[in-house]
Design a protein around this motif. Structure first.
Motif, short mmCIF file in Angstrom:
data_model
loop_
_atom_site.label_atom_id
_atom_site.label_comp_id
_atom_site.label_asym_id
_atom_site.label_seq_id
_atom_site.Cartn_x
_atom_site.Cartn_y
_atom_site.Cartn_z
N ALA A 170 -0.87 54.53 -86.62
CA ALA A 170 0.02 53.39 -86.38
C ALA A 170 0.17 52.53 -87.63
N ASP A 171 -0.77 52.65 -88.59
CA ASP A 171 -0.72 51.86 -89.82
C ASP A 171 -0.05 52.60 -90.97
N ALA A 172 0.43 53.83 -90.73
CA ALA A 172 1.05 54.61 -91.80
C ALA A 172 2.29 53.89 -92.34
N GLY A 173 2.29 53.61 -93.62
CA GLY A 173 3.42 52.94 -94.24
C GLY A 173 3.46 51.45 -94.06
N ALA A 174 2.40 50.87 -93.50
CA ALA A 174 2.38 49.41 -93.26
C ALA A 174 1.76 48.69 -94.44
N PHE A 175 2.43 47.64 -94.89
CA PHE A 175 1.94 46.82 -96.00
C PHE A 175 1.98 45.36 -95.60
N ALA A 176 1.14 44.57 -96.24
CA ALA A 176 1.03 43.16 -95.90
C ALA A 176 2.36 42.44 -96.10
N THR A 177 2.63 41.50 -95.21
CA THR A 177 3.78 40.62 -95.38
C THR A 177 3.43 39.57 -96.41
N PRO A 178 4.03 39.60 -97.60
CA PRO A 178 3.64 38.63 -98.62
C PRO A 178 4.15 37.23 -98.30
N SER A 179 3.45 36.24 -98.79
CA SER A 179 3.99 34.89 -98.74
C SER A 179 5.22 34.82 -99.63
N LEU A 180 6.22 34.06 -99.21
CA LEU A 180 7.43 33.90 -100.03
C LEU A 180 7.41 32.63 -100.86
N ARG A 181 6.31 31.91 -100.84
CA ARG A 181 6.21 30.71 -101.65
C ARG A 181 6.32 31.07 -103.13
N HIS A 182 7.14 30.29 -103.88
CA HIS A 182 7.35 30.50 -105.31
C HIS A 182 7.98 31.86 -105.60
N LEU A 183 8.80 32.34 -104.68
CA LEU A 183 9.32 33.70 -104.72
C LEU A 183 10.05 34.02 -106.02
N SER A 184 10.83 33.08 -106.53
CA SER A 184 11.65 33.38 -107.71
C SER A 184 10.79 33.65 -108.94
N ARG A 185 9.51 33.26 -108.90
CA ARG A 185 8.62 33.42 -110.06
C ARG A 185 7.73 34.64 -109.94
N THR A 186 7.83 35.40 -108.84
CA THR A 186 6.81 36.40 -108.58
C THR A 186 7.33 37.84 -108.52
N GLY A 187 8.53 38.10 -109.06
CA GLY A 187 9.04 39.46 -109.08
C GLY A 187 8.35 40.30 -110.14
N PRO A 188 8.55 41.64 -110.14
CA PRO A 188 9.31 42.43 -109.17
C PRO A 188 8.66 42.41 -107.78
N TYR A 189 9.41 42.94 -106.80
CA TYR A 189 9.01 42.75 -105.40
C TYR A 189 8.68 44.08 -104.70
N MET A 190 7.97 43.95 -103.60
CA MET A 190 7.45 45.02 -102.75
C MET A 190 6.15 45.58 -103.35
N HIS A 191 5.45 46.37 -102.55
CA HIS A 191 4.12 46.84 -102.95
C HIS A 191 4.18 47.72 -104.19
N ASN A 192 5.34 48.34 -104.44
CA ASN A 192 5.48 49.21 -105.60
C ASN A 192 6.40 48.63 -106.66
N GLY A 193 6.74 47.35 -106.53
CA GLY A 193 7.60 46.70 -107.52
C GLY A 193 8.96 47.33 -107.65
N LEU A 194 9.45 47.94 -106.57
CA LEU A 194 10.68 48.72 -106.62
C LEU A 194 11.92 47.87 -106.82
N PHE A 195 11.87 46.60 -106.42
CA PHE A 195 13.05 45.74 -106.47
C PHE A 195 12.87 44.65 -107.53
N GLY A 196 13.82 44.61 -108.45
CA GLY A 196 13.74 43.64 -109.52
C GLY A 196 14.46 42.34 -109.24
N ASN A 197 15.25 42.30 -108.15
CA ASN A 197 15.97 41.07 -107.83
C ASN A 197 16.03 40.89 -106.32
#
Length: 403
Positions: free
Chosen positions: A319-346
């Motif tokens: 049931a946990d296959a592919g599940a990753f923690a929900t990150p806090s979105l505080r200070h989001l614009s300063r904390t990229g790239p995003y997702m557990h693998n940094g796949l998204f740059g914007n």
């Protein structure tokens, strides 16, 4: 005009009901009882009208004019309990938005000394086996307490597989790492210290011995905990004490506490979309803008080059296959790239991912023949596709950038 007509209709029906109620009472019905009944009949529809008003704003137009945006801004300028209702799945574990009560930074005494000691240790490459990697190598203040890379590199320039999470809110969490395997900052510290890819110590004792060999460190620890041993627990406690001082107020904090110029009308529109049409608040809510849980959003890439099963690799529960923690979105614009693998740059890319209901990174063939693949392909029931206009998407991104 429609809302006004509804109000008049509601009041008319209440008046008729109250009249029938009074006529039905026995002769001994006292003036005091009449007054109480009147209050009940008046307050009930007011409360119903208040509740209906909270729901009305969910139908906010997709192409609002300036007056629409100003009215929505005024609605959100009210106390949070009077904001429009969020659109939630029954499975959502929702906590209403609130200003984060930020931990006070100690300014004197042993606790202040511990924070200063933790800051020094955080920047010291002695904590790594090679003497070249410090905690701040992957968690840099100027990069939002991350490293600005999709995935981090460590000892001997080895490349890891996961994005370095921002540490702003790390001191407020009860589950750390993308797979949530640590319950505290003190426990979390052991992970990178012993990881052969990160700080590559053969043992915790090797790291302790290098720190204890320095006279300045021995004296500093003695001031923090007189008579106590300089051991791994003391080092991890100092690192944790420092990291608990990293959080700062956000624009949303200021907006919630009454500084309503902290978000402009378009950003408030984005906040409204976040809570309603885009359904982001199903997982990102409360003061940390996180439900503290792990969810499968379809980015496991099971059986492929970027394969990562997240929490399953710790729990062994399909049931946990592919599940990753929900990150806090505080200070989001300063904390990229995003997702557990940094796949998204914007942030626009992330919004578009959720518009289609999450990723689809497990092939149909694998999902049909492999039980773990099937589990990894089962995305969270909290994910539902939606469609935004170009202006709505821009407003949502502008709100996210303001966090």
């Amino acid at each position: 005009m429609m809302l006004r007509a509804r109000a008049y209709d509601l009041l008319g029906r209440v008046s008729q009901s109250f009249g029938r109620f009074v006529r039905s009472q026995p002769p001994g019905f006292t003036p005091a009882a009449l007054a109480i009944a009147a209050i009940v009949f008046v307050m009930a529809p007011i409360e119903l009208w208040r509740e209906s008003q909270r729901d009305v704003a969910i139908g906010f137009p997709a192409d609002p004019g300036e007056r629409d945006l100003l009215r929505l801004h005024e609605r959100y300028a009210r106390p949070v309990e009077d904001w429009p209702r969020p659109v939630l799945s029954r499975a959502a574990d929702f906590t209403e938005f609130a200003r984060l009560d930020i931990l006070a930074r100690p300014t004197e005494g042993p606790e202040a000394l511990k924070v200063a000691l933790g800051r020094r240790l955080f920047a010291d490459p002695r904590l790594s086996g090679s003497g070249q990697i410090a905690c701040e190598s992957c968690h840099n203040r100027r990069l939002g307490w991350g490293d600005g890379l999709p995935v981090s590199f460590g000892d001997g320039r080895q490349t890891g597989t996961r994005n370095a999470p921002s540490l702003f809110s790390s001191g407020y969490k009860t589950a750390l790492f993308w797979d949530q395997r640590a319950a505290s900052l003190e426990e979390q510290a052991r992970g990178p210290i012993l990881s052969p890819v990160e700080m590559n110590n053969h043992s915790i004792d090797d790291m302790v011995d290098r720190v204890a060999a320095e006279r300045d460190y021995r004296e500093a620890f003695a001031k923090v905990e007189p008579g106590e041993a300089l051991d791994a627990d003391a080092i991890f406690a100092a690192l944790a004490a420092f990291q608990r001082t990293l959080e700062r107020p956000t624009r949303l904090d200021r907006f919630i506490e009454g500084r309503h110029d902290a978000l402009d009308p378009e950003q408030v529109w984005g906040l409204h979309l976040f809570r309603t049409k885009a359904r982001c608040a199903n997982c990102h809510n409360g003061p940390l803008l996180s439900d503290g849980k792990a969810h499968n959003i379809g980015l496991s890439f099971y059986g492929r080059r970027l394969s990562d099963l997240g929490a399953y690799e710790i729990t062994g529960d399909p049931a946990d296959a592919g599940a990753f923690a929900t990150p806090s979105l505080r200070h989001l614009s300063r904390t990229g790239p995003y997702m557990h693998n940094g796949l998204f740059g914007n942030l626009e890319g992330i919004v578009r991912l959720y518009e289609i209901g999450g990723g689809r990174t497990v092939s149909a063939e694998v999902a049909a023949t492999d039980p773990i693949g099937r589990a990894a392909s089962t995305r969270s029931e909290l994910l539902l596709p939606f469609t935004l206009t170009r202006d709505e998407r821009r407003a949502l991104v502008r709100f996210l950038e303001a966090l």
